[in-house]
Design a protein around this motif. Structure first.
Motif, PDB file in Angstrom:
ATOM      1  N   SER A   1     -47.548 -44.866 -34.997  1.00 44.22           N
ATOM      2  CA  SER A   1     -46.973 -44.496 -33.612  1.00 44.22           C
ATOM      3  C   SER A   1     -48.069 -44.030 -32.922  1.00 44.22           C
ATOM      4  CB  SER A   1     -45.874 -43.607 -33.815  1.00 44.22           C
ATOM      5  OG  SER A   1     -44.859 -44.179 -34.626  1.00 44.22           O
TER       6      SER A   1
ATOM      7  N   ILE B   1     -41.603 -47.952 -28.746  1.00 43.72           N
ATOM      8  CA  ILE B   1     -42.200 -47.186 -29.521  1.00 43.72           C
ATOM      9  C   ILE B   1     -41.240 -45.741 -29.580  1.00 43.72           C
ATOM     10  CG2 ILE B   1     -44.351 -45.405 -29.861  1.00 43.72           C
ATOM     11  CD1 ILE B   1     -45.643 -47.504 -27.976  1.00 43.72           C
TER      12      ILE B   1
ATOM     13  N   ASP C   1     -42.285 -50.517 -32.703  1.00 41.08           N
ATOM     14  CA  ASP C   1     -42.783 -49.622 -34.052  1.00 41.08           C
ATOM     15  C   ASP C   1     -41.656 -49.481 -34.623  1.00 41.08           C
ATOM     16  OD1 ASP C   1     -43.825 -47.544 -35.257  1.00 41.08           O
ATOM     17  OD2 ASP C   1     -43.419 -45.902 -33.592  1.00 41.08           O
TER      18      ASP C   1
END
Length: 302
Positions: free
Chosen positions: A45, A84, A157
């Motif tokens: 991340s 994300i 992500d």
């Protein structure tokens, strides 16, 4: 020559004295579905946030769409759609209104909203509020929102994290469809290699802040194929014997083990040659390595 979409070299990110990224390098070319695999906390991340300009790096080079100068990289980020960490959804709004907010934020019109909702199988949700969506529906809506600005590069992500098997399959098929129909390049992260193997075309294993191995899909499948497993007392001499026998497709997996990926029918002959050369054979036979076992062997399970 295939265009490079993202290239990073020797990327570093520190939090205090801890290096989350420690000289990370990789290259993603147009049309790839690049699977970034690493255990939780490996820096996946963080890496994605740096690429999107959501946090700064502490060293290294980032090149996006062939541009590496800071202003040019920032401009190139307009070609990226990203999801994300926590999806930015409005729980009291329905899917269409969430998409309208995203379109306004991106400075684009609403013309693509209907098509994108259909693409994500959300066209029938009507006035249903997002807070009442299943996790899979929210994930599909998040991906739809990343596409509102018609990006060329998509960063996702852990998009299947927490989903049930049916939801995971659905997200996989959507990603493949986006690449096939829209020509997108995708960077997708996960901590489960077997899961990524169902969708990605290329893989990078992130461990202790570095890419420790990159593989194509074909190379990864080879790692999970059937092989001859041998354990001996003299690894160096055993390797010499294999070379003399013309067996080249093998690897030394630890201090006393060899894995041979070809000549599976020669188990008895290989055993005979090793014994005739006074090598103690503790174990010999065929086996299949699971992808997760391969991943754990590479990272040491940490």
């Amino acid at each position: 020559m295939t265009e490079t979409i993202l290239k990073v070299n020797s990327l570093v990110k520190k939090y205090g004295q801890h290096k989350v990224l420690d000289g990370m390098s990789l290259e993603i070319k147009r049309g790839m579905i690049y699977g970034l695999i690493g255990v939780n906390g490996a820096g996946k991340s963080t890496f994605m946030r740096i690429i999107m300009g959501l946090t700064h790096d502490d060293g290294g080079m980032i090149e996006l769409f062939g541009k590496s100068e800071a202003r040019a990289v920032q401009a190139a980020r307009r070609k990226i759609g990203q999801s994300i960490e926590t999806p930015a959804l409005y729980p009291e709004l329905n899917a269409q209104d969430n998409m309208k907010v995203q379109a306004a934020n991106a400075g684009v019109g609403n013309g693509e909203i209907k098509h994108l909702l259909e693409l994500m199988n959300l066209q029938a949700t009507g006035k249903k509020k997002v807070k009442n969506f299943s996790l899979g529906m929210r994930q599909r809506l998040t991906i739809a929102m990343t596409l509102i600005s018609n990006p060329e590069f998509l960063i996702l992500d852990e998009p299947t994290n927490g989903l049930d098997p049916a939801g995971i399959i659905e997200i996989r098929e959507i990603i493949k469809k986006l690449v096939r129909e829209k020509g997108l390049t995708v960077l997708i992260s996960s901590h489960i290699l077997d899961e990524l193997s169902q969708v990605a075309t290329d893989y990078g294993i992130l461990h202790h802040g570095k890419i420790v191995q990159e593989l194509s899909k074909e190379e990864l499948l080879q790692k999970s194929q059937q092989y001859i497993e041998i354990r001996v007392n003299d690894l160096e001499r055993a390797v010499t014997i294999l070379d003399e026998m013309g067996i080249g497709d093998y690897e030394v997996s630890n201090k006393d083990e060899i894995r041979i990926y070809s000549d599976l029918e020669q188990v008895a002959q290989i055993n005979k040659q090793l014994v005739m050369n006074n090598i103690d054979v503790y174990k010999i036979g065929t086996a299949n390595q699971k992808l997760e076992d391969y991943f754990m062997n590479i990272t040491g399970g940490k």
